[in-house]
Design a protein around this motif. Structure first.
Motif, mmCIF file in Angstrom:
data_model
loop_
_atom_site.group_PDB
_atom_site.id
_atom_site.type_symbol
_atom_site.label_atom_id
_atom_site.label_comp_id
_atom_site.label_asym_id
_atom_site.label_seq_id
_atom_site.Cartn_x
_atom_site.Cartn_y
_atom_site.Cartn_z
ATOM 1 N N LEU A 29 3.068 -8.756 -1.892
ATOM 2 C CA LEU A 29 2.552 -8.264 -0.678
ATOM 3 C C LEU A 29 1.664 -6.992 -0.601
ATOM 4 C CD1 LEU A 29 6.047 -8.927 0.937
ATOM 5 C CD2 LEU A 29 4.214 -10.390 0.933
ATOM 6 N N ASN A 30 1.293 -6.479 -2.019
ATOM 7 C CA ASN A 30 0.536 -5.226 -1.875
ATOM 8 C C ASN A 30 1.265 -4.057 -1.330
ATOM 9 O OD1 ASN A 30 -1.560 -6.591 -3.669
ATOM 10 N ND2 ASN A 30 -2.228 -7.342 -1.454
ATOM 11 N N ILE A 31 2.433 -3.780 -1.463
ATOM 12 C CA ILE A 31 3.236 -3.086 -0.800
ATOM 13 C C ILE A 31 3.295 -1.502 -1.844
ATOM 14 C CG2 ILE A 31 5.466 -1.965 0.063
ATOM 15 C CD1 ILE A 31 6.217 -4.941 1.162
ATOM 16 N N PRO A 32 2.387 -0.528 -1.196
ATOM 17 C CA PRO A 32 2.652 0.657 -2.426
ATOM 18 C C PRO A 32 4.128 0.997 -2.708
ATOM 19 C CG PRO A 32 1.238 0.972 -0.244
ATOM 20 C CD PRO A 32 1.933 -0.242 -0.275
ATOM 21 N N MET A 33 4.286 1.471 -3.998
ATOM 22 C CA MET A 33 5.466 1.600 -4.404
ATOM 23 C C MET A 33 6.001 2.825 -3.872
ATOM 24 S SD MET A 33 6.690 2.796 -8.226
ATOM 25 C CE MET A 33 5.767 1.306 -9.194
ATOM 26 N N SER A 34 5.529 3.837 -3.277
ATOM 27 C CA SER A 34 5.988 4.971 -2.620
ATOM 28 C C SER A 34 6.516 4.491 -1.405
ATOM 29 C CB SER A 34 5.086 6.136 -2.128
ATOM 30 O OG SER A 34 3.994 5.478 -1.606
ATOM 31 N N ILE A 35 5.910 3.537 -0.639
ATOM 32 C CA ILE A 35 6.806 3.161 0.642
ATOM 33 C C ILE A 35 7.727 2.313 0.463
ATOM 34 C CG2 ILE A 35 6.108 1.752 2.475
ATOM 35 C CD1 ILE A 35 3.216 2.735 2.670
ATOM 36 N N PHE A 36 7.579 1.420 -0.574
ATOM 37 C CA PHE A 36 8.776 0.583 -0.990
ATOM 38 C C PHE A 36 9.830 1.355 -1.323
ATOM 39 C CE2 PHE A 36 11.113 -1.325 -4.438
ATOM 40 C CZ PHE A 36 11.609 -2.711 -3.974
ATOM 41 N N PHE A 37 9.770 2.631 -2.171
ATOM 42 C CA PHE A 37 10.891 3.354 -2.652
ATOM 43 C C PHE A 37 11.605 3.955 -1.556
ATOM 44 C CE2 PHE A 37 12.834 7.320 -4.024
ATOM 45 C CZ PHE A 37 13.341 6.953 -5.237
ATOM 46 N N PHE A 38 10.931 4.453 -0.680
ATOM 47 C CA PHE A 38 11.628 5.200 0.493
ATOM 48 C C PHE A 38 12.291 3.966 1.379
ATOM 49 C CE2 PHE A 38 9.096 8.756 -1.383
ATOM 50 C CZ PHE A 38 10.159 9.605 -1.380
ATOM 51 N N SER A 39 11.422 3.079 1.645
ATOM 52 C CA SER A 39 12.153 1.863 2.390
ATOM 53 C C SER A 39 13.121 1.369 2.042
ATOM 54 C CB SER A 39 11.089 0.961 2.622
ATOM 55 O OG SER A 39 10.966 0.151 1.561
ATOM 56 N N VAL A 40 13.551 1.334 0.765
ATOM 57 C CA VAL A 40 14.914 0.869 0.378
ATOM 58 C C VAL A 40 15.847 2.109 0.288
ATOM 59 C CG1 VAL A 40 16.153 0.270 -2.081
ATOM 60 C CG2 VAL A 40 13.785 -0.891 -1.403
#
Length: 279
Positions: free
Chosen positions: A193-204
């Motif tokens: 889905l081309n989600i940046p890792m930084s956004i993914f990290f903090f959303s989790v």
């Protein structure tokens, strides 16, 4: 095929490491045989102090196994704190990294072993780190295979992600608070889905706090009860109710925000069906 073989090598290496860690236990408690066993063997006295039951550790699959494992590891924790911490972190990261269901039992085990706040801290950190490892493994080895195995589900999530690209972080928080798709599926599809890792990290990290909180606090309560009567006592029920109410507050705020900002119509209609198909 190269990607599959590389992933299988990693899984095999991690499994072998966890096997060695769980079988090479430090000296642990000795269990006395039951009265039936003594009668059958004709022994009336205690067993030889030097004898010790061989112990093997496995992932718990129900509450009874969870309580037995918690009791065993509590003993080890008093004598071998570093070992228990290493074993718990390794097992948790193993499950999260390879998208293996069952994190709820490990969250409850965290509460039973480390208490409510240390357990919550550990659960949140390990969930986030393990999910990030899963993200990296998917990006490196599995993107094309996931698209081939779940084309419709990936297409739906991709479409909704693009529609909510301007509010991507809150969209991901919504999916974590209200899991219309399993968390493991969000982890493996995030690179697609081309989600940046930084956004993914903090959303989790933020999005799974309520879920982790409920599981950890439940583990604390279960470690303190000795029978089903204790489980259904007013004190226990009121504690569980308070935990549920506290955990619902962040979700209510996110849902209120999403009503005017996020585009979730199609996801709302198909989300529950998607969740059932992926279980």
């Amino acid at each position: 095929m190269r990607s599959i073989s590389g992933l299988m090598i990693l899984v095999a290496a991690a499994t072998f490491y966890l096997y060695l860690l769980s079988t090479n236990l430090p000296p642990g408690p000795k269990r006395k045989p039951s009265e039936d066993q003594r009668e059958k063997s004709g022994e009336d006295s205690d067993p030889d102090p030097g004898s010790e039951e061989v112990r093997t550790l496995t992932f718990p699959s129900d509450l009874e196994e969870l309580q037995e494992l918690a009791e065993l590891l509590k003993f080890y924790k008093t004598e071998h704190t570093a070992y228990v911490l290493l074993l718990f972190c390794s097992a948790y990261l193993y499950k999260q990294s390879f998208a293996i269901p069952g994190s709820s039992f490990l969250n409850m085990l965290a509460g039973a072993l480390f208490g409510p706040w240390q357990g919550l801290f550990l659960a949140c950190v390990l969930t986030t780190v393990g999910s990030t490892y899963c993200y990296l493994l998917s990006r490196t080895f599995g993107k094309q295979h996931i698209v081939r195995m779940f084309p419709e589900k990936v297409s739906l999530l991709q479409r909704k992600t693009e529609e909510n690209r301007s509010s991507l972080f809150f969209f991901l928080l919504f999916l974590r608070f209200f899991p219309m798709t399993p968390n493991w599926f969000l982890n493996v599809t995030a690179p697609i889905l081309n989600i940046p890792m930084s956004i993914f990290f903090f959303s989790v990290l933020i999005g799974l706090i309520p879920y982790n909180f409920i599981c950890v606090r439940t583990g604390v309560i279960l470690s303190e009860i000795s029978s089903l009567d204790d489980l259904f006592s007013w004190s226990t029920l009121l504690q569980l109710l308070a935990i549920a109410l506290v955990a619902l507050i962040p979700g209510a705020l996110i849902k209120h925000y999403s009503q005017g900002t996020l585009k979730l119509d199609e996801l709302d209609k198909n989300g529950h069906q998607l969740d059932k198909k992926l279980r």
